[in-house]
Motif scaffolding. Structure first.
Motif, short mmCIF file in Angstrom:
data_model
loop_
_atom_site.label_atom_id
_atom_site.label_comp_id
_atom_site.label_asym_id
_atom_site.label_seq_id
_atom_site.Cartn_x
_atom_site.Cartn_y
_atom_site.Cartn_z
N ALA A 165 23.54 1.61 -7.38
CA ALA A 165 22.17 1.51 -6.87
C ALA A 165 22.09 2.07 -5.46
N GLY A 166 20.88 2.50 -5.08
CA GLY A 166 20.67 3.03 -3.74
C GLY A 166 19.20 3.18 -3.43
N LYS A 167 18.90 3.87 -2.33
CA LYS A 167 17.52 4.05 -1.88
C LYS A 167 17.25 5.54 -1.73
N GLN A 168 16.11 5.98 -2.25
CA GLN A 168 15.72 7.38 -2.16
C GLN A 168 15.24 7.73 -0.76
N GLY A 169 15.31 9.01 -0.49
CA GLY A 169 14.80 9.47 0.78
C GLY A 169 13.29 9.44 0.84
N HIS A 170 12.62 9.53 -0.32
CA HIS A 170 11.16 9.51 -0.40
C HIS A 170 10.74 8.36 -1.30
N PRO A 171 9.88 7.48 -0.87
CA PRO A 171 9.47 6.34 -1.70
C PRO A 171 8.81 6.79 -2.98
N LEU A 172 9.05 6.02 -4.05
CA LEU A 172 8.42 6.27 -5.34
C LEU A 172 7.19 5.38 -5.45
N THR A 173 6.00 5.99 -5.50
CA THR A 173 4.77 5.19 -5.50
C THR A 173 3.88 5.45 -6.69
N ASN A 174 3.99 6.61 -7.31
CA ASN A 174 3.07 6.95 -8.39
C ASN A 174 3.79 7.42 -9.66
N GLY A 175 5.05 7.05 -9.77
CA GLY A 175 5.77 7.45 -10.98
C GLY A 175 6.46 8.78 -10.84
N ASN A 176 6.35 9.44 -9.70
CA ASN A 176 6.98 10.74 -9.48
C ASN A 176 7.97 10.63 -8.33
N THR A 177 9.03 11.44 -8.39
CA THR A 177 10.01 11.50 -7.33
C THR A 177 10.41 12.95 -7.15
N ALA A 192 10.44 -2.22 -2.17
CA ALA A 192 10.39 -3.68 -2.28
C ALA A 192 9.09 -4.28 -1.77
N THR A 193 8.45 -3.59 -0.84
CA THR A 193 7.22 -4.14 -0.28
C THR A 193 6.03 -3.97 -1.22
N GLN A 194 6.19 -3.20 -2.29
CA GLN A 194 5.07 -2.91 -3.18
C GLN A 194 5.18 -3.63 -4.51
N THR A 195 6.17 -4.44 -4.68
CA THR A 195 6.38 -5.04 -5.99
C THR A 195 7.08 -6.38 -5.84
N ASN A 196 7.27 -7.03 -6.96
CA ASN A 196 7.99 -8.30 -7.00
C ASN A 196 9.41 -8.11 -6.45
N PRO A 197 9.84 -8.87 -5.47
CA PRO A 197 11.15 -8.65 -4.87
C PRO A 197 12.31 -9.27 -5.66
N GLU A 198 12.06 -9.86 -6.81
CA GLU A 198 13.10 -10.61 -7.51
C GLU A 198 13.98 -9.75 -8.39
N TYR A 199 14.34 -8.57 -7.93
CA TYR A 199 15.37 -7.79 -8.63
C TYR A 199 15.92 -6.77 -7.66
N THR A 200 16.55 -5.70 -8.13
CA THR A 200 17.31 -4.81 -7.26
C THR A 200 16.55 -4.39 -6.02
N ALA A 201 15.28 -4.09 -6.14
CA ALA A 201 14.53 -3.59 -4.99
C ALA A 201 14.46 -4.60 -3.85
N ALA A 202 14.79 -5.85 -4.12
CA ALA A 202 14.74 -6.87 -3.08
C ALA A 202 15.69 -6.54 -1.94
N ALA A 203 16.74 -5.78 -2.22
CA ALA A 203 17.70 -5.42 -1.19
C ALA A 203 17.40 -4.04 -0.64
N GLU A 204 16.12 -3.63 -0.69
CA GLU A 204 15.67 -2.35 -0.21
C GLU A 204 16.32 -1.19 -0.96
N LEU A 205 16.60 -1.41 -2.24
CA LEU A 205 17.15 -0.37 -3.10
C LEU A 205 16.09 -0.06 -4.16
N ASP A 206 15.79 1.19 -4.36
CA ASP A 206 14.71 1.51 -5.29
C ASP A 206 15.14 2.37 -6.46
N TRP A 207 16.43 2.60 -6.64
CA TRP A 207 16.93 3.23 -7.86
C TRP A 207 18.27 2.60 -8.24
N ALA A 208 18.54 2.62 -9.52
CA ALA A 208 19.82 2.11 -10.03
C ALA A 208 20.06 2.69 -11.41
#
Length: 593
Positions: free
Chosen positions: A256-268, A222-238
Motif C-alpha cells: 500500500a502507498g499514497k499517490q502523488g495526485h489525489p484520486l477524487t473522481n475515479g481517474n488517476t 482519507a479526508t473524503q471517505t470513511n477512515p475505517e480502512y487502509t486510507a485511514a493511514a493516509e494511504l490511498d492505493w493498495a
C-alpha cells in the motif's frame, strides 16, 4: 487476557520476538534471565532496562535507574512514556512495536473508486518501470527464503524486501485467510516507523485470495471517505497478490502507498497507474518465486522422510504426486538377494552384557547391505534380525537388473572382507553370506488390510534364501543360481567379477537338483585366485560330478590354501577314499537347510 502485544525487532532478520502484555501486570524488560521479557541479542540493552505496565488502554514505559543506555520514543530520549497501539520505542539497536493481539484488518464495506484485477495475459503486457533495481532486489530473494527458519521469520524478511522493491510503497503486510475466511494480519512493516498501526482492507484481501489473482484498489484520500480502512493511514492505493501455496492461496502479499495526485473522481494519472501495475507485476514475480522455492523445499523434506521407507527407484516411480497405484503387486522377472550375518548367535552370546553395542554393530552391518542395494538401484524388501532382503526388476524392468544385483553383492563382500580383521571396527569379526537367484515373482505392496510393505513373493525368494544358507556349508561368501551364473559369464566384465561352478546339489525340501556357482571378485580384488585357478577348479567339479573322484581330488588340491571352497568337495571325496559310490548320480544331497 492480553491487552497488547510487544514486538521486538533487532537489526538482524532473525532477531525478532513477540511478548503478550496482560492488563494490570508489570513487566521488566532486559537482556538477562532476571527480566520478565528477555531480548538477548542487543548488548546495548541492560540486564534490567525498563518496566512496562498495561493500564487503561495504554502501556507505560519507564527506564530503570540501573539501565546504562537511554530510552527513545518519538525521536527523543525520555525517562518514561505512554504508548498506544501502533506506537513504538527504541532501546539500543532494537525497535519495540506495540500492537493489539490478533489485530484484524478493517472490514469496511465501502468500495474503492477504482478496482483493477490482473490475469496472466494482462501481466505479460505490463512493462517493468524500475527493472534494474527490482532485479537486484530479486537476486536476494532465494537468500531471504533459504535463511528463514520459520514462517514468522520469512514474513519479516519478505516485508522488508518488498519495501525495497516497491520504492513508493509506504507499507507492506503478509495477510492470510483463516477459518471462515477471516482475514488475519501475519506481519506488517512501515517505511516510516512512526506512521502508526497499519490496517489493510479486508475487502481487498478477500477478493484477491478468493479469486486467486492480484487485485489493485484505489481510494479517495482519507479526508473524503470513511477512515475505517487502509486510507485511514493516509494511504490511498493498495494491491494484494496471492502466494500459490498448495491447492488454495491462503496467504498473500499486501502492498500500500499514497499517490502523488489525489484520486477524487475515479481517474488517476496514466503514469502513476502504469507504475502501480508494474509494481503488481514485480510482486507477482516475487510470489511465484516464493511458491516455487517453498514447494521445492516441501518436496525435498517429503522425499527425505520417504527415503527412510522407500528406495530411490520406488520414489521415482511414485512421482511427486505419490501415485501409490504404481506399488500395486504384479508378476515380473526379478533378481533376489538374501544377505545374512554369519555367526550372529555366537556374537550375541559374547555380547550378552552389551546388547545395545551389539545392536549398533548389527545396524551398521545392515547399513552396508542396504547402501549397496540402493546404490545399485535395488529395492530393500525386508529386514529380519541380522539379514536383509533386496530385489531388482521392479518397479522398473531393466536388462541391467541381474548385473546390478551382482555388483551390489560384490560391493558388500568387499566391505566385510576389508573390515574383518580391523580391530575396533564395528564390523570386525563379522562375516556375511549372500544368496542370489533370478526368476518370476510377485513384487509390490504386499500385506493385509491393516499393514502392508513393499516386498517380493515367490519361489525365487525361497531359492535365494536357500542359497544364502548354503554359503556356510560350501564355505563361500556369495552363491548364484544357474540363471545368474550364465548371465555373469556372458555379460559381466571380468574386471568387475567372475564366476565358478561349485557343485550340483539337492537342498532339503527341493525336488530338483541345481548347479550352484560362486560369484568371485575380479583378479585385481582377489589376486591369489587367478583365472587359471578358477578353470582348474571347474575341471575338478566336472570330474566330481562324472564320478572321476581321483582326478577331481588332484584338481581341487591345486587351489591356494586360502581358498575355502575346495574344503566341501575334498571332505566328501576323502570320506569315500576318493572313489565315487556305486549309485553315484553326480548330486550332493544336503542334509540340512
Amino acid at each position: 487476557m492480553s491487552e497488547f502485544e510487544l514486538l521486538a525487532e533487532g537489526p538482524e532478520p532473525r532477531q525478532r520476538l513477540k511478548h503478550a502484555l496482560t492488563s494490570g501486570q508489570s513487566y521488566v524488560l532486559g537482556r538477562s534471565s532476571e527480566a520478565d521479557l528477555i531480548v538477548p541479542w542487543d548488548a546495548a540493552i541492560s540486564r534490567r532496562h525498563v518496566t512496562l505496565m498495561s493500564i487503561n488502554g495504554s502501556v507505560r514505559i519507564e527506564r530503570l535507574a540501573q539501565a546504562a543506555n537511554s530510552l527513545c520514543h518519538a525521536g527523543e530520549v525520555v525517562e518514561q512514556c505512554h504508548l498506544r497501539s501502533g506506537d513504538q520505542f527504541v532501546l539500543g539497536g532494537t525497535v519495540f512495536h506495540l500492537t493489539r493481539p490478533g489485530s484484524e484488518p478493517s472490514a469496511s464495506a465501502e468500495p474503492p473508486l477504482q478496482e483493477v484485477t490482473f490475469d496472466a495475459q494482462t501481466l505479460r503486457q505490463i512493462r517493468f518501470h524500475d527493472a534494474d533495481r527490482q532485479m537486484e532486489v530479486l537476486m536476494h530473494l532465494p537468500e531471504v527464503i533459504g535463511g528463514a527458519s520459520t514462517d514468522d521469520d520469512l514474513f519479516f524478511r519478505l516485508t522488508n524486501l518488498l519495501l525495497s522493491g516497491v520504492s513508493h510503497a509506504d507499507a507492506v503486510a503478509i495477510v492470510r485467510l483463516g477459518a471462515g475466511d477471516k482475514v488475519e494480519l501475519a506481519h506488517w512493516t512501515r517505511r516510516r516507523e512512526t506512521a502508526g498501526e497499519f490496517r489493510p482492507s479486508s475487502r481487498l484481501v478477500t477478493e484477491s485470495l478468493r479469486r486467486r489473482c492480484s487485485v489493485l484498489h484505489l481510494w479517495p484520500t482519507a479526508t473524503q471517505t470513511n477512515p475505517e480502512y487502509t486510507a485511514a493511514a493516509e494511504l490511498d492505493w493498495a494491491f494484494c497478490t496471492p502466494v500459490p501455496d498448495g491447492p488454495q492461496a491462503t496467504w498473500g502479499l499486501y502492498v500500500a502507498g499514497k499517490q502523488g495526485h489525489p484520486l477524487t473522481n475515479g481517474n488517476t494519472p496514466a503514469m502513476e497507474t502504469a507504475h502501480l501495475q508494474a509494481d503488481v507485476k514485480f510482486t507477482e514475480l516475487v510470489a511465484e518465486i516464493i511458491s516455487s522455492v517453498r514447494r521445492l523445499n516441501w518436496l525435498e523434506r517429503q522425499q527425505a522422510g520417504l527415503r527412510q521407507f522407500f528406495a530411490p527407484t520406488i520414489l521415482s516411480a511414485l512421482g511427486n504426486e505419490l501415485n501409490t497405484e504404481t506399488l500395486a503387486p504384479r508378476e515380473c522377472d526379478v533378481t533376489v538377494m538374501f544377505c545374512d550375518l554369519r555367526g550372529f548367535s555366537h556374537h550375541a552370546e559374547e555380547s550378552a552384557g552389551d546388547l545395545i553395542g551389539l545392536l549398533n554393530r548389527v545396524s551398521q552391518a545392515l547399513g552396508v547391505m542396504t547402501s549397496h542395494i540402493l546404490q545399485h538401484r535395488g529395492v530393500t524388501g525386508d529386514f529380519q534380525g541380522d539379514s536383509a532382503l533386496g530385489f531388482w526388476g521392479w518397479p522398473f524392468s531393466s536388462d541391467e537388473s541381474a548385473l546390478q544385483a551382482c555388483r551390489a553383492a560384490l560391493g558388500i563382500r568387499k566391505v566385510f572382507a576389508e573390515t574383518f580383521q580391523q580391530a575396533g571396527h564395528p564390523l570386525s569379526n563379522f562375516q556375511m553370506g549372500i544368496g542370489l537367484a533370478h526368476g518370476r515373482a510377485v513384487a509390490g505392496k504386499i500385506g493385509t488390510a491393516e499393514q502392508v510393505k513393499v516386498t517380493v513373493f515367490g519361489p525365487v525368494v525361497n531359492l535365494a534364501s536357500r542359497l544364502e544358507t548354503m554359503t556356510s556349508q560350501l564355505r563361500v561368501p556369495i552363491l548364484l543360481d544357474e540363471t545368474l551364473a550364465a548371465v555373469v559369464r556372458e555379460r559381466l566384465d571380468p574386471s568387475e567379477g567372475r564366476v565358478r561352478r561349485l557343485a550340483k546339489v539337492l537342498p532339503v525340501g527341493l525336488e530338483t537338483p541345481l548347479i550352484v556357482s560362486e560369484l568371485v571378485p575380479s583378479a585385481a580384488d582377489l589376486p591369489e585366485l587367478t583365472d587359471a585357478h578358477l578353470s582348474r577348479y571347474e575341471q575338478g567339479v566336472d570330474d566330481f560330478i562324472a564320478g572321476r573322484w581321483e582326478a577331481a581330488y588332484r584338481c581341487l588340491h591345486d587351489m591356494p590354501a586360502t581358498d575355502r571352497a575346495q574344503d566341501f568337495l575334498l571332505a566328501l571325496i576323502a570320506q569315500h577314499n576318493r572313489k565315487a559310490p556305486a549309485d553315484w548320480d553326480g548330486v550332493v544331497r544336503l542334509q540340512s537347510k
